[in-house]
Scaffold this motif. Structure first.
Motif, PDB file in Angstrom:
ATOM      1  N   GLU A  43       0.837  -1.208   0.000  1.00 53.24           N
ATOM      2  CA  GLU A  43       0.000   0.000   0.000  1.00 53.24           C
ATOM      3  C   GLU A  43       0.868   1.253   0.000  1.00 53.24           C
ATOM      4  N   ILE A  44       1.905   1.255   0.837  1.00 51.84           N
ATOM      5  CA  ILE A  44       2.795   2.423   0.919  1.00 51.84           C
ATOM      6  C   ILE A  44       3.570   2.591  -0.376  1.00 51.84           C
ATOM      7  N   VAL A  45       3.999   1.496  -0.978  1.00 51.72           N
ATOM      8  CA  VAL A  45       4.752   1.582  -2.234  1.00 51.72           C
ATOM      9  C   VAL A  45       3.894   2.179  -3.347  1.00 51.72           C
ATOM     10  N   ARG A  46       2.629   1.765  -3.414  1.00 53.38           N
ATOM     11  CA  ARG A  46       1.740   2.333  -4.429  1.00 53.38           C
ATOM     12  C   ARG A  46       1.530   3.836  -4.203  1.00 53.38           C
ATOM     13  N   GLU A  47       1.334   4.207  -2.936  1.00 54.25           N
ATOM     14  CA  GLU A  47       1.186   5.630  -2.613  1.00 54.25           C
ATOM     15  C   GLU A  47       2.471   6.388  -2.935  1.00 54.25           C
ATOM     16  N   ASN A  48       3.603   5.777  -2.629  1.00 52.66           N
ATOM     17  CA  ASN A  48       4.890   6.420  -2.894  1.00 52.66           C
ATOM     18  C   ASN A  48       5.101   6.635  -4.386  1.00 52.66           C
ATOM     19  N   LYS A  49       4.726   5.639  -5.189  1.00 51.61           N
ATOM     20  CA  LYS A  49       4.911   5.742  -6.646  1.00 51.61           C
ATOM     21  C   LYS A  49       4.104   6.907  -7.212  1.00 51.61           C
ATOM     22  N   ALA A  50       2.829   7.007  -6.818  1.00 55.01           N
ATOM     23  CA  ALA A  50       1.976   8.078  -7.334  1.00 55.01           C
ATOM     24  C   ALA A  50       2.487   9.449  -6.891  1.00 55.01           C
ATOM     25  N   LEU A  51       2.868   9.568  -5.617  1.00 56.10           N
ATOM     26  CA  LEU A  51       3.330  10.857  -5.109  1.00 56.10           C
ATOM     27  C   LEU A  51       4.664  11.240  -5.715  1.00 56.10           C
ATOM     28  N   ARG A  52       5.558  10.283  -5.899  1.00 59.83           N
ATOM     29  CA  ARG A  52       6.859  10.592  -6.488  1.00 59.83           C
ATOM     30  C   ARG A  52       6.715  11.086  -7.918  1.00 59.83           C
ATOM     31  N   GLU A  53       5.853  10.445  -8.677  1.00 60.77           N
ATOM     32  CA  GLU A  53       5.631  10.899 -10.053  1.00 60.77           C
ATOM     33  C   GLU A  53       5.114  12.331 -10.080  1.00 60.77           C
ATOM     34  N   GLU A  54       4.179  12.646  -9.171  1.00 65.18           N
ATOM     35  CA  GLU A  54       3.644  14.015  -9.113  1.00 65.18           C
ATOM     36  C   GLU A  54       4.726  15.008  -8.695  1.00 65.18           C
ATOM     37  N   VAL A  55       5.513  14.663  -7.680  1.00 63.30           N
ATOM     38  CA  VAL A  55       6.558  15.557  -7.186  1.00 63.30           C
ATOM     39  C   VAL A  55       7.629  15.780  -8.252  1.00 63.30           C
ATOM     40  N   GLU A  56       8.063  14.711  -8.915  1.00 63.14           N
ATOM     41  CA  GLU A  56       9.104  14.856  -9.932  1.00 63.14           C
ATOM     42  C   GLU A  56       8.621  15.713 -11.094  1.00 63.14           C
ATOM     43  N   GLU A  57       7.362  15.547 -11.464  1.00 57.29           N
ATOM     44  CA  GLU A  57       6.809  16.357 -12.561  1.00 57.29           C
ATOM     45  C   GLU A  57       6.812  17.839 -12.189  1.00 57.29           C
ATOM     46  N   LYS A  58       6.399  18.161 -10.964  1.00 51.79           N
ATOM     47  CA  LYS A  58       6.356  19.559 -10.549  1.00 51.79           C
ATOM     48  C   LYS A  58       7.753  20.122 -10.309  1.00 51.79           C
ATOM     49  N   LEU A  59       8.679  19.296  -9.845  1.00 44.83           N
ATOM     50  CA  LEU A  59      10.051  19.769  -9.673  1.00 44.83           C
ATOM     51  C   LEU A  59      10.689  20.118 -11.021  1.00 44.83           C
ATOM     52  N   MET A  60      10.398  19.314 -12.016  1.00 43.88           N
ATOM     53  CA  MET A  60      10.907  19.641 -13.354  1.00 43.88           C
ATOM     54  C   MET A  60      10.319  20.959 -13.851  1.00 43.88           C
ATOM     55  N   LEU A  61       9.038  21.177 -13.536  1.00 40.96           N
ATOM     56  CA  LEU A  61       8.393  22.441 -13.915  1.00 40.96           C
ATOM     57  C   LEU A  61       9.037  23.617 -13.183  1.00 40.96           C
ATOM     58  N   VAL A  62       9.284  23.457 -11.880  1.00 45.40           N
ATOM     59  CA  VAL A  62       9.942  24.520 -11.107  1.00 45.40           C
ATOM     60  C   VAL A  62      11.331  24.803 -11.661  1.00 45.40           C
ATOM     61  N   HIS A  63      12.074  23.751 -11.967  1.00 40.03           N
ATOM     62  CA  HIS A  63      13.429  23.931 -12.490  1.00 40.03           C
ATOM     63  C   HIS A  63      13.406  24.699 -13.809  1.00 40.03           C
ATOM     64  N   SER A  64      12.491  24.327 -14.694  1.00 40.98           N
ATOM     65  CA  SER A  64      12.428  25.013 -15.996  1.00 40.98           C
ATOM     66  C   SER A  64      12.059  26.485 -15.833  1.00 40.98           C
ATOM     67  N   ARG A  65      11.187  26.799 -14.866  1.00 43.42           N
ATOM     68  CA  ARG A  65      10.804  28.195 -14.648  1.00 43.42           C
ATOM     69  C   ARG A  65      11.939  28.996 -14.022  1.00 43.42           C
ATOM     70  N   PHE A  66      12.709  28.378 -13.132  1.00 43.56           N
ATOM     71  CA  PHE A  66      13.883  29.048 -12.596  1.00 43.56           C
ATOM     72  C   PHE A  66      14.910  29.304 -13.688  1.00 43.56           C
ATOM     73  N   VAL A  67      15.077  28.347 -14.586  1.00 38.95           N
ATOM     74  CA  VAL A  67      16.017  28.527 -15.695  1.00 38.95           C
ATOM     75  C   VAL A  67      15.580  29.686 -16.581  1.00 38.95           C
ATOM     76  N   MET A  68      14.288  29.760 -16.868  1.00 36.37           N
ATOM     77  CA  MET A  68      13.767  30.866 -17.678  1.00 36.37           C
ATOM     78  C   MET A  68      13.961  32.206 -16.957  1.00 36.37           C
ATOM     79  N   ALA A  69      13.703  32.228 -15.649  1.00 35.35           N
ATOM     80  CA  ALA A  69      13.876  33.467 -14.885  1.00 35.35           C
ATOM     81  C   ALA A  69      15.335  33.904 -14.881  1.00 35.35           C
TER      82      ALA A  69
END
Length: 225
Positions: A43-69
């Motif tokens: 159960e924890i692994v499934r929750e971890n997988k979904a949350l990690r995918e969401e976090v990594e996607e948003k971190l990539m978005l944050v990184h790209s916006r910092f690069v643009m700034a």
């Protein structure tokens, strides 16, 4: 299977039978614990997988916006704008128990300054990309902490599952077979001793009967003349 080096007595047999009963009960309890730990772990692994995918996607978005700034404003201006944060972060760490395993619980609170916004700079000299990066990162911080909590919980549960699995295997493939083999050996030795004793008693009885019969014949022979 290895037999234990014990004296084949009834007292030892009784103790080994009691020990075997406890070992089987412990084996069942440990198997149930292992199965429940595996259920919680998955159960924890499934929750971890979904949350990690969401976090990594948003971190990539944050990184790209910092690069643009940085590309638009320059690195020095971005660093100067972020030099004095306006949010004070408080983190409270505690634990909760899952199947005798203490896993971490991280509680996150943030105190925003009197102005009521999260941006540590004036909006006149910054770009929208930097604003979006700061906003997304602020929303992402609690999820990052939650991800750390879940991953540490998964690690602790995995360690406990491995320990429990080793104990189950030790009982199932070593201790219980050894006890059963030793009990079988003691029962066989006791039966063999009992048969030997019975044989000796029968021989003694035959000897006594033979002596008594011979004595009777002598008595009859003495009375005849």
């Amino acid at each position: 299977m290895a037999r234990m080096n014990v004296n084949p007595t009834r007292m030892v047999l009784t103790g080994l039978k009691r020990r075997l009963q406890m070992a089987k009960r412990g084996h069942k309890l440990l198997k149930d614990k292992r199965d429940e730990l595996m259920k919680k772990f998955l159960e924890i692994v499934r929750e971890n997988k979904a949350l990690r995918e969401e976090v990594e996607e948003k971190l990539m978005l944050v990184h790209s916006r910092f690069v643009m700034a940085r590309a638009v404003m320059g690195s020095e201006i971005v660093e100067e704008a972020l030099m004095f944060p306006k949010i004070e972060v408080n983190l409270n760490a505690s634990t909760r128990n899952i199947m005798s395993v203490d896993v971490p619980v991280l509680e996150f609170t943030a105190e925003i300054g009197s102005e009521g916004d999260i941006y540590p700079y004036g909006l006149a000299n910054t770009t929208a990309e930097l604003d979006e990066a700061i906003s997304t990162l602020s929303e992402l911080t609690p999820k990052l902490l939650k991800l750390a909590e879940i991953e540490k919980s998964a690690q602790l549960l995995a360690d406990e599952i491995e320990k429990t699995r080793r104990r189950v295997n030790a009982l199932e493939y070593v201790l219980i077979p050894n006890l059963e083999e030793t009990i079988k050996y003691i029962v066989m030795k006791l039966d063999e001793n009992e048969r030997s004793n019975l044989t000796r008693l029968m021989k003694v009885k035959d000897m006594m009967l033979e002596q008594a019969h011979g004595y009777g014949k002598r008595m009859q022979g003495g009375e005849g003349p």
